[in-house]
Design a protein around this motif. Structure first.
Motif, PDB file in Angstrom:
ATOM      1  N   GLY A   1      -3.017   3.771   7.263  1.00  0.00           N
ATOM      2  CA  GLY A   1      -1.810   3.881   6.455  1.00  0.00           C
ATOM      3  C   GLY A   1      -1.510   2.616   5.669  1.00  0.00           C
ATOM      4  O   GLY A   1      -0.405   2.430   5.181  1.00  0.00           O
ATOM      5  N   ARG A   2      -2.506   1.752   5.534  1.00  0.00           N
ATOM      6  CA  ARG A   2      -2.339   0.484   4.821  1.00  0.00           C
ATOM      7  C   ARG A   2      -3.194   0.481   3.561  1.00  0.00           C
ATOM      8  O   ARG A   2      -4.240   1.106   3.506  1.00  0.00           O
ATOM      9  CB  ARG A   2      -2.744  -0.687   5.705  1.00  0.00           C
ATOM     10  CG  ARG A   2      -1.823  -0.879   6.891  1.00  0.00           C
ATOM     11  CD  ARG A   2      -2.406  -1.909   7.842  1.00  0.00           C
ATOM     12  NE  ARG A   2      -1.560  -2.055   9.000  1.00  0.00           N
ATOM     13  CZ  ARG A   2      -0.885  -3.162   9.290  1.00  0.00           C
ATOM     14  NH1 ARG A   2      -0.997  -4.217   8.520  1.00  0.00           N
ATOM     15  NH2 ARG A   2      -0.128  -3.203  10.356  1.00  0.00           N
ATOM     16  N   ILE A   3      -2.733  -0.277   2.595  1.00  0.00           N
ATOM     17  CA  ILE A   3      -3.450  -0.390   1.324  1.00  0.00           C
ATOM     18  C   ILE A   3      -4.246  -1.693   1.296  1.00  0.00           C
ATOM     19  O   ILE A   3      -4.154  -2.516   2.202  1.00  0.00           O
ATOM     20  CB  ILE A   3      -2.463  -0.341   0.122  1.00  0.00           C
ATOM     21  CG1 ILE A   3      -1.323  -1.381   0.268  1.00  0.00           C
ATOM     22  CG2 ILE A   3      -1.848   1.027  -0.006  1.00  0.00           C
ATOM     23  CD1 ILE A   3      -1.587  -2.659  -0.404  1.00  0.00           C
TER      24      ILE A   3
ATOM     25  N   ALA B   1     -14.696  -4.785  -7.977  1.00  0.00           N
ATOM     26  CA  ALA B   1     -13.418  -4.517  -7.313  1.00  0.00           C
ATOM     27  C   ALA B   1     -13.337  -5.420  -6.085  1.00  0.00           C
ATOM     28  O   ALA B   1     -14.050  -5.212  -5.111  1.00  0.00           O
ATOM     29  CB  ALA B   1     -13.326  -3.049  -6.912  1.00  0.00           C
ATOM     30  N   TYR B   2     -12.489  -6.429  -6.179  1.00  0.00           N
ATOM     31  CA  TYR B   2     -12.311  -7.401  -5.097  1.00  0.00           C
ATOM     32  C   TYR B   2     -11.048  -7.057  -4.327  1.00  0.00           C
ATOM     33  O   TYR B   2      -9.995  -6.797  -4.922  1.00  0.00           O
ATOM     34  CB  TYR B   2     -12.200  -8.810  -5.681  1.00  0.00           C
ATOM     35  CG  TYR B   2     -11.667  -9.832  -4.700  1.00  0.00           C
ATOM     36  CD1 TYR B   2     -12.474 -10.341  -3.689  1.00  0.00           C
ATOM     37  CD2 TYR B   2     -10.353 -10.272  -4.778  1.00  0.00           C
ATOM     38  CE1 TYR B   2     -11.985 -11.271  -2.783  1.00  0.00           C
ATOM     39  CE2 TYR B   2      -9.857 -11.202  -3.885  1.00  0.00           C
ATOM     40  CZ  TYR B   2     -10.672 -11.691  -2.883  1.00  0.00           C
ATOM     41  OH  TYR B   2     -10.181 -12.604  -1.991  1.00  0.00           O
ATOM     42  N   ARG B   3     -11.137  -7.085  -3.024  1.00  0.00           N
ATOM     43  CA  ARG B   3      -9.973  -6.878  -2.161  1.00  0.00           C
ATOM     44  C   ARG B   3      -9.530  -8.226  -1.601  1.00  0.00           C
ATOM     45  O   ARG B   3     -10.317  -8.933  -0.968  1.00  0.00           O
ATOM     46  CB  ARG B   3     -10.318  -5.926  -1.024  1.00  0.00           C
ATOM     47  CG  ARG B   3     -10.540  -4.511  -1.504  1.00  0.00           C
ATOM     48  CD  ARG B   3     -10.987  -3.644  -0.362  1.00  0.00           C
ATOM     49  NE  ARG B   3     -10.991  -2.244  -0.732  1.00  0.00           N
ATOM     50  CZ  ARG B   3     -11.539  -1.295  -0.001  1.00  0.00           C
ATOM     51  NH1 ARG B   3     -12.135  -1.595   1.141  1.00  0.00           N
ATOM     52  NH2 ARG B   3     -11.488  -0.045  -0.389  1.00  0.00           N
ATOM     53  N   LYS B   4      -8.260  -8.543  -1.822  1.00  0.00           N
ATOM     54  CA  LYS B   4      -7.676  -9.822  -1.422  1.00  0.00           C
ATOM     55  C   LYS B   4      -7.942 -10.139   0.047  1.00  0.00           C
ATOM     56  O   LYS B   4      -7.673  -9.333   0.929  1.00  0.00           O
ATOM     57  CB  LYS B   4      -6.168  -9.755  -1.677  1.00  0.00           C
ATOM     58  CG  LYS B   4      -5.409 -11.007  -1.378  1.00  0.00           C
ATOM     59  CD  LYS B   4      -3.939 -10.764  -1.705  1.00  0.00           C
ATOM     60  CE  LYS B   4      -3.079 -11.947  -1.352  1.00  0.00           C
ATOM     61  NZ  LYS B   4      -1.665 -11.605  -1.550  1.00  0.00           N
TER      62      LYS B   4
ATOM     63  N   PRO C   1      -6.505  -6.862   4.975  1.00  0.00           N
ATOM     64  CA  PRO C   1      -7.231  -7.899   4.240  1.00  0.00           C
ATOM     65  C   PRO C   1      -8.608  -7.376   3.825  1.00  0.00           C
ATOM     66  O   PRO C   1      -9.200  -6.541   4.520  1.00  0.00           O
ATOM     67  CB  PRO C   1      -7.370  -9.031   5.263  1.00  0.00           C
ATOM     68  CG  PRO C   1      -7.320  -8.347   6.584  1.00  0.00           C
ATOM     69  CD  PRO C   1      -6.427  -7.141   6.407  1.00  0.00           C
ATOM     70  N   GLY C   2      -9.098  -7.867   2.698  1.00  0.00           N
ATOM     71  CA  GLY C   2     -10.465  -7.556   2.315  1.00  0.00           C
ATOM     72  C   GLY C   2     -11.431  -8.177   3.311  1.00  0.00           C
ATOM     73  O   GLY C   2     -11.044  -9.003   4.141  1.00  0.00           O
TER      74      GLY C   2
END
Length: 166
Positions: free
Chosen positions: A39-41, A57-60, A82-83
């Motif tokens: 349920g998290r983005i 596409a980088y995830r923080k 977190p990425g």
């Protein structure tokens, strides 16, 4: 599909093609493949080429959790995953671009790793708070540029996010 297989529009309909530019777009809230279980983005930074295609596409990696005096506590980790990886710099017409997001700016090791991998330009799309932005934004951008000997491009959000945050 993005490089991670996440559904995104295959092409941006206007700006990149019509203006023959690449776009660095950051701060997108992405539902990852684990959305149903967490349920998290993810806080995602996309790089689009001049055809409008997503090339990275980088995830923080670093989430912003802070309790500032006189302001509501901010806990990005309460709704964001977190990425898991730092992406290699992306070759573009203006040089090799390293992708990061907002609070990643506070971690010089990330910028050094991107530089070590060949980055010439570091990007930090951000939504700093008014308090932290006034105190730290410009000095941290300058520090990352000096330390890494890279150009730094950092678009910052302005105005109100919602009733509780500016």
């Amino acid at each position: 599909m993005s490089p991670r297989g996440v559904p995104v529009p295959s092409e941006c309909p206007c700006v990149p093609r019509e203006c023959d530019v690449w776009l660095s777009l950051g701060g997108f809230h992405e539902r990852g493949e684990d959305w149903d279980s967490t349920g998290r983005i993810y806080n995602c930074h996309l790089l689009l080429d001049n055809s409008g295609s997503v090339v990275a596409a980088y995830r923080k990696l670093h989430l912003f959790d802070a309790a500032l005096s006189g302001a509501p506590a901010l806990r990005e980790s309460s709704f964001t995953n977190p990425g898991r990886e730092l992406l290699p710099p992306v070759p573009t017409p203006v040089g090799k671009v390293g992708l990061a997001v907002c609070y990643d700016l506070r971690f010089p090791e990330l910028s050094q790793a991107l530089r070590g991998a060949g980055a010439q330009i570091l990007t930090f799309p951000s939504a700093f708070t008014v308090t932290t932005g006034a105190a730290h934004w410009e000095v941290l951008l300058r520090a990352r540029a000096i330390e890494s000997q890279c150009y730094v491009v950092a678009a910052a959000q302005t105005g109100r996010h919602n009733a509780a945050r500016a």
